[in-house]
Design a protein around this motif. Structure first.
Motif, PDB file in Angstrom:
ATOM      1  N   ALA A   1      -2.818   1.102  -9.526  1.00 22.29           N
ATOM      2  CA  ALA A   1      -1.304   1.745  -9.282  1.00 22.29           C
ATOM      3  C   ALA A   1      -0.467   0.720  -9.511  1.00 22.29           C
ATOM      4  O   ALA A   1       0.739   1.017 -10.019  1.00 22.29           O
ATOM      5  CB  ALA A   1      -1.182   2.996  -8.520  1.00 22.29           C
TER       6      ALA A   1
ATOM      7  N   LEU B   1       7.333   2.631  -7.150  1.00 23.76           N
ATOM      8  CA  LEU B   1       7.600   3.474  -5.948  1.00 23.76           C
ATOM      9  C   LEU B   1       7.733   4.880  -6.273  1.00 23.76           C
ATOM     10  O   LEU B   1       7.229   5.677  -5.612  1.00 23.76           O
ATOM     11  CB  LEU B   1       9.147   3.204  -5.560  1.00 23.76           C
ATOM     12  N   MET B   2       8.432   5.365  -7.466  1.00 20.94           N
ATOM     13  CA  MET B   2       8.352   6.809  -7.656  1.00 20.94           C
ATOM     14  C   MET B   2       8.316   6.808  -9.315  1.00 20.94           C
ATOM     15  O   MET B   2       8.858   5.987  -9.981  1.00 20.94           O
ATOM     16  CB  MET B   2       9.561   7.338  -7.311  1.00 20.94           C
ATOM     17  N   PRO B   3       7.718   7.867  -9.920  1.00 19.95           N
ATOM     18  CA  PRO B   3       7.864   8.079 -11.397  1.00 19.95           C
ATOM     19  C   PRO B   3       9.322   8.335 -11.775  1.00 19.95           C
ATOM     20  O   PRO B   3      10.119   8.936 -10.956  1.00 19.95           O
ATOM     21  CB  PRO B   3       6.952   9.433 -11.545  1.00 19.95           C
TER      22      PRO B   3
ATOM     23  N   ARG C   1       0.915  -1.112  -0.235  1.00 26.42           N
ATOM     24  CA  ARG C   1       0.048   0.030   0.045  1.00 26.42           C
ATOM     25  C   ARG C   1       1.093   1.263  -0.033  1.00 26.42           C
ATOM     26  O   ARG C   1       1.548   1.474   0.834  1.00 26.42           O
ATOM     27  CB  ARG C   1      -1.009   0.209   1.208  1.00 26.42           C
ATOM     28  N   MET C   2       0.697   1.930  -0.957  1.00 24.57           N
ATOM     29  CA  MET C   2       1.689   3.033  -1.094  1.00 24.57           C
ATOM     30  C   MET C   2       0.872   4.455  -0.376  1.00 24.57           C
ATOM     31  O   MET C   2       1.785   5.070   0.039  1.00 24.57           O
ATOM     32  CB  MET C   2       2.062   3.737  -2.451  1.00 24.57           C
TER      33      MET C   2
ATOM     34  N   GLY D   1       8.585   2.170 -11.445  1.00 21.70           N
ATOM     35  CA  GLY D   1       7.582   3.131 -11.265  1.00 21.70           C
ATOM     36  C   GLY D   1       6.619   2.890 -10.393  1.00 21.70           C
ATOM     37  O   GLY D   1       5.742   3.932 -10.139  1.00 21.70           O
TER      38      GLY D   1
ATOM     39  N   PHE E   1      12.010  -3.943  -8.778  1.00 25.12           N
ATOM     40  CA  PHE E   1      11.136  -3.230  -8.287  1.00 25.12           C
ATOM     41  C   PHE E   1      11.359  -1.457  -7.950  1.00 25.12           C
ATOM     42  O   PHE E   1      10.435  -0.965  -8.265  1.00 25.12           O
ATOM     43  CB  PHE E   1      11.263  -3.821  -6.795  1.00 25.12           C
ATOM     44  N   LEU E   2      12.629  -1.287  -8.088  1.00 26.65           N
ATOM     45  CA  LEU E   2      12.828  -0.057  -7.627  1.00 26.65           C
ATOM     46  C   LEU E   2      12.529   1.001  -9.034  1.00 26.65           C
ATOM     47  O   LEU E   2      12.302   1.968  -9.006  1.00 26.65           O
ATOM     48  CB  LEU E   2      14.429   0.167  -7.534  1.00 26.65           C
ATOM     49  N   TYR E   3      13.017   0.245 -10.130  1.00 29.46           N
ATOM     50  CA  TYR E   3      12.658   1.064 -11.539  1.00 29.46           C
ATOM     51  C   TYR E   3      11.409   0.785 -12.150  1.00 29.46           C
ATOM     52  O   TYR E   3      11.379   1.025 -13.417  1.00 29.46           O
ATOM     53  CB  TYR E   3      13.966   0.951 -12.507  1.00 29.46           C
TER      54      TYR E   3
END
Lengths: 373, 359
Positions: free
Chosen positions: A176, A305-307, A42-43, A303, A299-301
């Protein structure tokens, strides 16, 4: 390409896969990961554990306090414990937010003197912390706004924000996250399976069969990769069904684009695994290397976690080096936006994926040696 | 004891002989953690804002001038709403603001007006946070006649600096991955080659053998942790250490030990390296991502909350966050230590029974 030989070799690989009962894991792993993560990650911040210490007990302070009790973002409780006690609760990670309303809150408010509300936020988890902080500020400011309007103090006009969220109207976390997870799963699972295919034979010595056989290098790679490729192709559909029916993610784009880019992506993932298998000599190295180059970047890239556009420096460059970013752009488009081939960016990203695959395959074929050094 | 040392040294030596493995492990403990810590930020940063302005531009420009770095890029002007929408569709713009022609007039007259905001919500959390930012900017702009001020304190991490949080999280995930895989493979390779049965036939206590072999892998990872703490976590990111360094190291050791227990479990149920690879990923991915590192445990689905009770990583992450960031006293940390040890002992007990016996 000699079809008969290829067929024989591919069948042998199939049988080996079935014998080790790996076939279960081929389907179980992506499915389980998607379901677990889809429910687990859950972000946005909801139900932040909030404690309100109300030293005033007045109408206005109660009104402010109740804002934090009837909101999906906060799980508010009004309590009268000591401030030190409450801070200790935060230290034990049992509380996220502490709000302290001063004792003369209502009196000050009515007489126009300044009153100060104390807010303590646990920012050990930096991003969550600052999100919670801005939520708290927003909640307090908008309450103040309402109060001001009720007291007729407001002279100027009010500006309200009328926001319209595109693509994901309900702001659902599932929408998302789930497409991004498909991108992660299809990146990790095929790679880890492919990574051991060749190095396993190297370590056991059966690779000499290949050295001595008339099979060419590209035929060998094809025969090795074809079985896992066809097994994993089914996952594209399984994951799609789970996303649509279990998580209720909307699908607005073309299914063909989804299927086509996913097949391409699986091939890329397989080629990464194959490349690792070619350059390493020991299985243990191959496993560790695959895990490091797939799971974390995947996971990190992704999108999730962050655009990508908000990244800076090394991460921005590294995000562009991994295929995850390109595939996920297409994936999010097919699920939530639905522009399809009409967008030039998607066509460009498809081309990049294609170039990526050709590059990996060429390097793999060049590095594979068909003799003893 | 002598036998323990011999097996231990043998495993360390065979690790060092594989140059490539050493390089990969070193890389992940340094460069990998550095990259993750350097660039990943979850709060809005460099958010691209676009706007369409149908007013003369007095108030709208004043509002727009409040969007500044590092959260927002300089707002870009679009001629029409259609152009703005297409930019959002191509993901060039995350937030679009439309100022109606009436906007300024109504505002000056003291009537209520509204701003139309379009948001790309494919990344729901960023969009939501951006919306809150926007709200605060506007509330701040309208300059309430309310004499309320908010004094907010960010505890434990004053600048809400994300770098070291990400670096620490990445380090914790790495420890998990490496310990599990290394330990599992060390055992399975012997099983695969048949040398494990010979080892068991020897007049040595199998428990001692298992302990020596797994502790050697724990030792390798601990060295990596120290390097990574020295060079990256404390070296480049200046992570503040609010608690005691030694209790963190002790917790790490206990955790590595119980992860090795998971590795042992994987080794016990699989026959070759291929199965180890698949199984350990199957176990690791949920372990890492559902441990509370990315989403706090209480925000998850209730069933998953129950499941996370048996994940040693959950206790480890909560414990080390408390030590590093919150500086929690040792008494409050005791639950973490006991839970981790308990899980470790259980896993070893299973491992001893499953692969420590020939018959």
């Amino acid at each position: 390409m000699r079809v008969n030989i290829l067929k024989a070799y591919a069948i042998k690989e199939f049988i080996e896969l079935f014998r080790t009962r790996l076939i279960v894991i081929v389907y179980l792993m992506p499915l389980m990961t998607l379901i677990l993560f889809g429910f687990g990650i859950r972000m946005d911040v909801t139900n932040a554990r909030t404690l309100i210490i109300d030293n005033d007990h007045s109408k206005y302070s109660m009104e402010l306090g109740s804002k934090f009790q009837h909101s999906k973002y906060f799980d508010g409780k009004v309590s009268n414990i000591d401030e030190q006690e409450a801070l200790r609760l935060i230290k034990q990670a049992k509380l996220d937010i502490l709000i302290i309303i001063p004792s003369s809150f209502e009196k000050n408010l009515l007489s126009g003197a300044k009153s100060e509300i104390g807010v303590f936020v646990d920012t050990a988890f930096a991003t969550r912390g600052s999100t919670m902080e801005s939520y708290v500020q927003g909640a307090i400011l908008s309450t103040a706004n309402e109060l001001a309007r009720n007291m007729q103090r407001q002279t100027k006009g009010m500006i309200t924000i009328n926001s319209r969220s595109l693509f994901n109207q309900a702001m659902r976390d599932e929408d998302a996250i789930v497409p991004g997870l498909i991108g992660l799963v299809l990146f990790v699972a095929p790679a880890i399976l492919a990574a051991l295919l060749i190095v396993k034979e190297k370590e056991k010595g059966t690779i000499f069969n290949f050295y001595a056989s008339p099979l060419s290098k590209s035929e060998f790679l094809f025969a090795k990769l074809f079985p896992i490729f066809s097994l994993h192709s089914l996952n594209i559909f399984i994951l799609f069904i789970v996303a649509i029916y279990l998580f209720d993610v909307e699908f607005r784009g073309s299914f063909f684009l989804y299927w086509f880019s996913s097949e391409l992506y699986i091939l890329i993932s397989l080629s990464i695994g194959m490349l690792i298998s070619i350059v390493t000599k020991k299985q243990i190295v191959a496993v560790v290397l695959t895990v490091i180059v797939t799971i974390l970047p995947g996971f990190l890239y992704s999108g999730i976690l962050m655009p990508i556009s908000s990244m800076v420096g090394e991460s921005y460059i590294e995000a562009h080096m991994f295929p995850v970013m390109y595939y996920n752009h297409i994936l999010y488009d097919t699920f939530l936006i639905g522009q399809g081939f009409s967008s030039s960016k998607i066509v460009l990203y498809l081309m990049i994926l294609f170039a990526y695959l050709i590059f990996l395959f060429t390097v793999g074929t060049l590095l594979l040696k068909k003799e003893l050094k | 004891m002598r036998i323990f040392m011999i097996i231990f040294t043998k495993e360390i030596l065979s690790f060092l002989r594989s140059t490539m493995l050493v390089v990969v492990v070193l890389y992940s403990f340094t460069v990998d953690i550095y990259i993750a810590g350097q660039g990943i930020q979850i709060k809005p940063r460099n958010v691209a804002v676009g706007y369409v302005d149908y007013t003369g531009g007095g108030i709208s420009q004043k509002i727009l001038s409040r969007f500044h770095k590092p959260e927002f890029l300089l707002p870009m002007r679009f001629k029409s709403q259609k152009e703005l929408s297409s930019a959002i569709f191509n993901k060039e713009i995350l937030v679009g603001i439309v100022f109606d022609a009436e906007f300024e007039k109504l505002y000056r007259q003291g009537k209520n007006t509204q701003l139309n905001v379009l948001i790309d919500s494919t990344a729901a959390s960023q969009s939501l946070t951006t919306l809150v930012y926007l709200q605060n900017i506007i509330l701040d702009f309208t300059d309430l006649k309310m004499p309320i001020s908010i004094k907010s304190h960010k505890l434990f991490n004053e600048n809400a600096d994300n770098h070291y949080f990400m670096a620490v999280t990445e380090l914790l995930s790495l420890i998990t991955m490496l310990v599990i895989i290394l330990t599992a493979i060390v055992f399975v390779k012997e099983k695969e080659e048949g040398t494990w049965d010979i080892m068991l036939l020897m007049p040595i206590n199998p428990k001692m053998m298992i302990l020596a072999k797994s502790l050697s892998q724990v030792a390798i990872v601990m060295v990596g942790v120290i390097l990574s703490l020295g060079f990256v976590v404390f070296g480049s990111f200046d992570t503040p250490m609010n608690g005691s360094f030694w209790s963190f190291m002790f917790l790490t050791f206990l955790y590595s030990f119980s992860s090795a227990g998971i590795g042992l479990f994987v080794a016990a149920v699989s026959k070759d390296v291929m199965q180890v690879a698949q199984l350990s990923i199957l176990i690791m991915m949920p372990l890492i991502f559902l441990s509370g590192a990315w989403t706090p445990v209480y925000a998850m689905h209730p069933i998953l909350q129950k499941l996370s009770l048996i994940s040693p990583l959950r206790y480890y992450i909560e414990g080390s966050e408390s030590i590093i960031f919150r500086g929690t006293e040792f008494i409050d940390l005791l639950p973490y230590f006991t839970e981790i040890t308990l899980l470790g002992v259980l896993l070893y007990w299973y491992g001893f029974n499953k692969i420590g016996k020939l018959f």
